[in-house]
Scaffold this motif. Sequence first.
Motif, PDB file in Angstrom:
ATOM      1  N   UNK A   1     -18.791 -22.386  33.498  1.00 46.49           N
ATOM      2  CA  UNK A   1     -17.240 -21.949  33.118  1.00 46.49           C
ATOM      3  C   UNK A   1     -16.728 -21.818  34.359  1.00 46.49           C
ATOM      4  N   UNK A   2     -17.042 -20.615  35.476  1.00 41.74           N
ATOM      5  CA  UNK A   2     -16.311 -20.547  36.033  1.00 41.74           C
ATOM      6  C   UNK A   2     -16.132 -21.703  37.261  1.00 41.74           C
ATOM      7  N   UNK A   3     -17.245 -22.414  36.969  1.00 42.78           N
ATOM      8  CA  UNK A   3     -16.401 -23.864  37.346  1.00 42.78           C
ATOM      9  C   UNK A   3     -15.201 -25.040  37.062  1.00 42.78           C
ATOM     10  N   UNK A   4     -15.216 -24.168  36.149  1.00 37.21           N
ATOM     11  CA  UNK A   4     -14.145 -25.286  35.047  1.00 37.21           C
ATOM     12  C   UNK A   4     -12.793 -24.866  35.949  1.00 37.21           C
TER      13      UNK A   4
ATOM     14  N   UNK B   1      -7.331 -30.418  35.869  1.00 37.90           N
ATOM     15  CA  UNK B   1      -8.397 -29.699  35.326  1.00 37.90           C
ATOM     16  C   UNK B   1      -9.427 -30.135  34.291  1.00 37.90           C
ATOM     17  N   UNK B   2      -8.446 -30.997  33.370  1.00 38.60           N
ATOM     18  CA  UNK B   2      -9.746 -31.243  32.158  1.00 38.60           C
ATOM     19  C   UNK B   2     -10.863 -32.137  32.817  1.00 38.60           C
ATOM     20  N   UNK B   3     -10.764 -32.998  34.036  1.00 39.75           N
ATOM     21  CA  UNK B   3     -12.203 -33.241  34.672  1.00 39.75           C
ATOM     22  C   UNK B   3     -12.811 -32.286  34.811  1.00 39.75           C
ATOM     23  N   UNK B   4     -12.419 -31.347  35.223  1.00 45.81           N
ATOM     24  CA  UNK B   4     -12.987 -30.196  35.395  1.00 45.81           C
ATOM     25  C   UNK B   4     -14.219 -29.404  34.370  1.00 45.81           C
ATOM     26  N   UNK B   5     -13.612 -29.491  33.633  1.00 44.35           N
ATOM     27  CA  UNK B   5     -13.826 -29.012  32.006  1.00 44.35           C
ATOM     28  C   UNK B   5     -14.785 -30.014  31.819  1.00 44.35           C
ATOM     29  N   UNK B   6     -14.374 -30.713  31.563  1.00 41.92           N
ATOM     30  CA  UNK B   6     -15.459 -32.399  30.584  1.00 41.92           C
ATOM     31  C   UNK B   6     -16.783 -31.935  31.606  1.00 41.92           C
ATOM     32  N   UNK B   7     -16.907 -32.046  32.951  1.00 38.95           N
ATOM     33  CA  UNK B   7     -18.085 -31.880  33.481  1.00 38.95           C
ATOM     34  C   UNK B   7     -18.617 -30.839  33.719  1.00 38.95           C
TER      35      UNK B   7
END
Length: 450
Positions: free
Chosen positions: A86-89, A183-189
């Motif tokens: 969660x924090x990573x995203x 941001x969407x890339x961070x969420x997906x990963x």
Amino acid sequence: MARQIGYLFGDLGNDFTFLLASSYLLVFYTNVAGLQPAHVGILFLAARLIDAFTDVGWGRFLDRHRPSPAGRFRAWIGRAALPLVVVSALLYAPFIADWDYGLKLTYAAVTYLLWGSVFYTMVNISYGSLASVMSPNPGERASLSVFRAFGANVAGLFVALVPPLLIYATVDGVSQVLPGSFFMTGVGFSIAALAFYAICYTQVRERVQAVPVQEKRSFLKLLRSLAGNRALLGLMAGNLILMLASLLTMSMAAYLWLNYFNNGALSGPAQLANYLPGLVLAPVAAWLARRFGKKEIIVTGMLFSAAVYMFLALTHVTSPWVFIVLTVLAGFGMGTYSLLVWALIGDVIDHEEVRSGERDDGTVYAVNTWARKVGLALAGGLAGVALTAVGFQAGSPTQTEETINGIYLVSTLVPGVLYAVAALLLLFIYPLNRKRVAANVEELKARRGQ
């Protein structure tokens, strides 16, 4: 085989967040959030100094606390994985770009510390400590290290190839960053990392228990013993320099391809140099370790990589594809390190048990990991300082020719020198060659009556 594959998935989870941050977070902070490179470098360095306490403290906690039915180390992968992702995203939230400078710098500091110094520490120290308790056999540990590195290389290839296709675009002939896609890339990963941690948790088990002693030594006594452990000190020094070299290269890669080669999308194929060699070498790495010794082939590989990077610095390559081919060749030199480094720490833990009579898997692993994180911090800090020194202008889509040439020099000459230094450190300080490792294994077998 199931446990090796399960262990592999753990590093897939780790590196889906760690390598994403290592490769692209500095670019997000400077090109999207508008933070000054020097301020980001200070943040990275401060976080790693804090890790001196959180990493070692967590390792000590793992060694001293009462294990749950799920195990001493395994249980914490399950407990800390969700807050970590969660924090990573949240690291890549684009809305902070419109905030006041002090507020967005504070947001960056808080989320980065929660990610790296708290939750990543909890998961990674627990996961890394598992290898030394999943098997007492050095050959099997080498196999676990190879599988772990294979997972890291698969993650690395994905991180290298996919994000550049999503987060970069060419506008009016200039390669630029897309904040929303970041941001969407961070969420997906992060979602993918959570799934990988779940697979690891269900497949691994702990099989080696610490030998009981009448009274556990104090933390200060443990630190004094570790301070006299040449194997640990040599590995820490080598790891610090190697992490500095490899992560400096990764941090500078985005700027090299955006500015020097004027094609940010090529930064993906360029990062094949970091991961493809490890995948190719994986089937033979454990055999090489048994045949020649882990230390011996790692040192040889590092010297080869140093030579290739120094050649790149001297020749000032202008063709992007020639540059990629040469860095892939350098990657074969370093591939043995990435595949076998986690087996080295198992050898160091055995060596410390031979010396002291006590086994502290979590603490020894944490101390070594802190050295790697210092290398990570210095890489981010050095990248920020280097960008400032060569005149990089944050937020500007174009740079001067002097700045562009400076970026190329930092990306080639500095890693070449650092690889050579790391090889010499391991060659002359780290004592655990093939013969010494075998002697330690026999000594521990004798003590345990095996």
